[in-house]
Design a protein around this motif. Structure first.
Motif, PDB file in Angstrom:
ATOM      1  N   ARG A  97     -12.664   2.598   5.717  1.00  0.00           N
ATOM      2  CA  ARG A  97     -11.890   3.181   4.617  1.00  0.00           C
ATOM      3  C   ARG A  97     -11.688   2.184   3.479  1.00  0.00           C
ATOM      4  NH1 ARG A  97      -6.829   3.779   2.516  1.00  0.00           N
ATOM      5  NH2 ARG A  97      -5.925   2.167   3.855  1.00  0.00           N
ATOM      6  N   LEU A  98     -11.416   0.935   3.828  1.00  0.00           N
ATOM      7  CA  LEU A  98     -11.083  -0.067   2.809  1.00  0.00           C
ATOM      8  C   LEU A  98     -12.300  -0.641   2.097  1.00  0.00           C
ATOM      9  CD1 LEU A  98      -8.319  -2.061   4.725  1.00  0.00           C
ATOM     10  CD2 LEU A  98      -7.957  -0.576   2.738  1.00  0.00           C
ATOM     11  N   PHE A  99     -13.434  -0.757   2.808  1.00  0.00           N
ATOM     12  CA  PHE A  99     -14.561  -1.508   2.261  1.00  0.00           C
ATOM     13  C   PHE A  99     -15.831  -0.684   2.032  1.00  0.00           C
ATOM     14  CE2 PHE A  99     -11.875  -4.640   4.358  1.00  0.00           C
ATOM     15  CZ  PHE A  99     -11.790  -5.625   3.388  1.00  0.00           C
ATOM     16  N   ILE A 100     -15.929   0.483   2.662  1.00  0.00           N
ATOM     17  CA  ILE A 100     -17.172   1.246   2.596  1.00  0.00           C
ATOM     18  C   ILE A 100     -16.993   2.593   1.891  1.00  0.00           C
ATOM     19  CG2 ILE A 100     -19.093   2.205   3.895  1.00  0.00           C
ATOM     20  CD1 ILE A 100     -18.850  -0.822   4.143  1.00  0.00           C
ATOM     21  N   ALA A 107      -8.834  -0.663  -2.976  1.00  0.00           N
ATOM     22  CA  ALA A 107      -8.878  -2.084  -3.363  1.00  0.00           C
ATOM     23  C   ALA A 107     -10.327  -2.554  -3.286  1.00  0.00           C
ATOM     24  CB  ALA A 107      -7.989  -2.917  -2.440  1.00  0.00           C
ATOM     25  N   PRO A 108     -11.132  -2.268  -4.302  1.00  0.00           N
ATOM     26  CA  PRO A 108     -12.536  -2.686  -4.273  1.00  0.00           C
ATOM     27  C   PRO A 108     -12.651  -4.200  -4.098  1.00  0.00           C
ATOM     28  CG  PRO A 108     -12.154  -1.125  -6.066  1.00  0.00           C
ATOM     29  CD  PRO A 108     -10.812  -1.514  -5.535  1.00  0.00           C
ATOM     30  N   ALA A 192      -2.717  -1.390  -0.050  1.00  0.00           N
ATOM     31  CA  ALA A 192      -3.572  -0.235   0.226  1.00  0.00           C
ATOM     32  C   ALA A 192      -3.659   0.109   1.705  1.00  0.00           C
ATOM     33  CB  ALA A 192      -4.976  -0.487  -0.317  1.00  0.00           C
ATOM     34  N   THR A 193      -3.159  -0.773   2.571  1.00  0.00           N
ATOM     35  CA  THR A 193      -3.296  -0.542   4.005  1.00  0.00           C
ATOM     36  C   THR A 193      -1.953  -0.650   4.714  1.00  0.00           C
ATOM     37  OG1 THR A 193      -4.429  -1.278   6.020  1.00  0.00           O
ATOM     38  CG2 THR A 193      -3.799  -2.995   4.433  1.00  0.00           C
ATOM     39  N   TYR A 198      -5.271  -5.728   8.714  1.00  0.00           N
ATOM     40  CA  TYR A 198      -5.713  -6.002   7.343  1.00  0.00           C
ATOM     41  C   TYR A 198      -4.560  -6.449   6.444  1.00  0.00           C
ATOM     42  CZ  TYR A 198     -10.343  -4.665   8.620  1.00  0.00           C
ATOM     43  OH  TYR A 198     -11.579  -4.647   9.224  1.00  0.00           O
ATOM     44  N   GLN A 199      -3.325  -6.081   6.778  1.00  0.00           N
ATOM     45  CA  GLN A 199      -2.188  -6.695   6.088  1.00  0.00           C
ATOM     46  C   GLN A 199      -2.165  -8.193   6.374  1.00  0.00           C
ATOM     47  OE1 GLN A 199       1.130  -4.439   7.644  1.00  0.00           O
ATOM     48  NE2 GLN A 199       1.145  -3.024   5.902  1.00  0.00           N
TER      49      GLN A 199
END
Length: 222
Positions: A97-100, A107-108, A192-193, A198-199
Motif C-alpha cells: 500500500r505504501l510503496f507500490i 507518501a511517495p 500515512a500509516t 512502518y511508523q
C-alpha cells in the motif's frame, strides 16, 4: 545482511582523518539495512533475515550505530508490528500500500515529488542526482528504469560512500540531495500509516540521519 542495489564502477581511495572514521562501518551497515527495508518487500531474501532479527532481538545484534531513546523506541515499534497476530502478512500488505499501489501513494518515496514544483518524477533534481552519482562512479543496479532518488536507493548510496570512506561525497549527497527532502517524506510516511512497523521505520530513519549528518558534514568541512 542486506544486499546493496547500488554499486561502484571504480575504486574510491579517499580516507578520512577525523574522528568519524571509526563510525563509518556502523553508518554503512545501518544505511544498508534501512535501504533494504525501504526498497524491498518483507518476503525478499535480503529483508527476511533482518526481520527475523528485529522480531527476535529488536535489532540490537546488528544495529551498529548508538541508539538513543527515540531510536530504541522506533526499533521497539518495528518489533511490535512483526510480533502482532498478523505479523509478516500485515507488514507485506502495508508495504504494498505504501510503496507500490495500485492506489495513489500517500507518501511517495521519491525525492523529486517533494523538490519539484509539480511533484514530478525524473525532474531536474533527479537528473542532477544522477549526474552526481555518475561523477562519483556509482551505478544503480536495480534491473529496471527508475529514479535514483528513491529513499531506499539513497540509503544504499550513503552506505557505499561510507564503506569507501568518501567523506566529502557522503556529506555532499546528504546536504544537496537527501536532507533537502528526507524529513518531509519521513513525516509524511509516519502520518500515512498506522502500522507500528512502518511508523517505527520512519522514526528510525529520521533518528539515523540526524545522528550522522552533523558528524559527517563537520568532518567534511573541517
Amino acid at each position: 545482511m542486506a544486499e546493496n542495489e547500488v554499486q561502484r564502477l571504480d575504486g574510491g581511495d579517499s580516507m578520512p582523518d577525523c574522528e568519524i572514521a571509526g563510525a563509518l562501518v556502523e553508518i554503512s551497515e545501518s544505511c544498508r539495512i534501512l535501504g533494504a527495508l525501504f526498497y524491498h518487500p518483507p518476503a525478499h531474501p535480503s529483508v527476511k533475515p533482518v526481520l527475523d532479527v528485529i522480531e527476535a532481538e529488536g535489532l540490537t545484534s546488528v544495529w551498529r550505530l548508538p541508539a538513543n531513546a527515540r531510536g530504541e523506541e522506533a526499533i521497539a515499534r518495528m518489533a511490535q508490528g512483526l510480533r502482532s497476530d498478523s505479523g509478516r502478512e500485515s507488514v507485506g500488505m502495508e508495504f504494498q500500500r505504501l510503496f507500490i499501489g495500485p492506489d495513489p501513494l500517500d507518501a511517495p518515496p521519491w525525492g523529486s515529488v517533494y523538490l519539484e514544483e509539480e511533484g514530478l518524477l525524473f525532474g531536474d533534481s533527479t537528473r542532477s542526482l544522477h549526474d552526481f552519482l555518475a561523477k562519483e562512479g556509482i551505478a544503480l543496479n536495480t534491473g529496471q528504469e527508475e529514479p535514483g532518488d528513491h529513499i531506499g536507493l539513497m540509503f544504499w548510496a550513503l552506505a557505499l560512500l561510507a564503506e569507501e570512506s568518501r567523506i566529502d561525497a557522503l556529506a555532499f549527497l546528504l546536504e544537496e540531495y537527501f536532507l533537502t527532502w528526507a524529513d518531509i517524506y519521513l513525516a509524511r510516511l509516519a502520518a500515512a500509516t498506522e502500522h507500528p512497523f512502518y511508523q517505527g521505520l520512519a522514526q528510525l530513519a529520521a533518528v539515523t540521519l540526524n545522528s550522522i549528518k552533523g558528524a559527517v558534514i563537520q568532518c567534511s568541512n573541517g
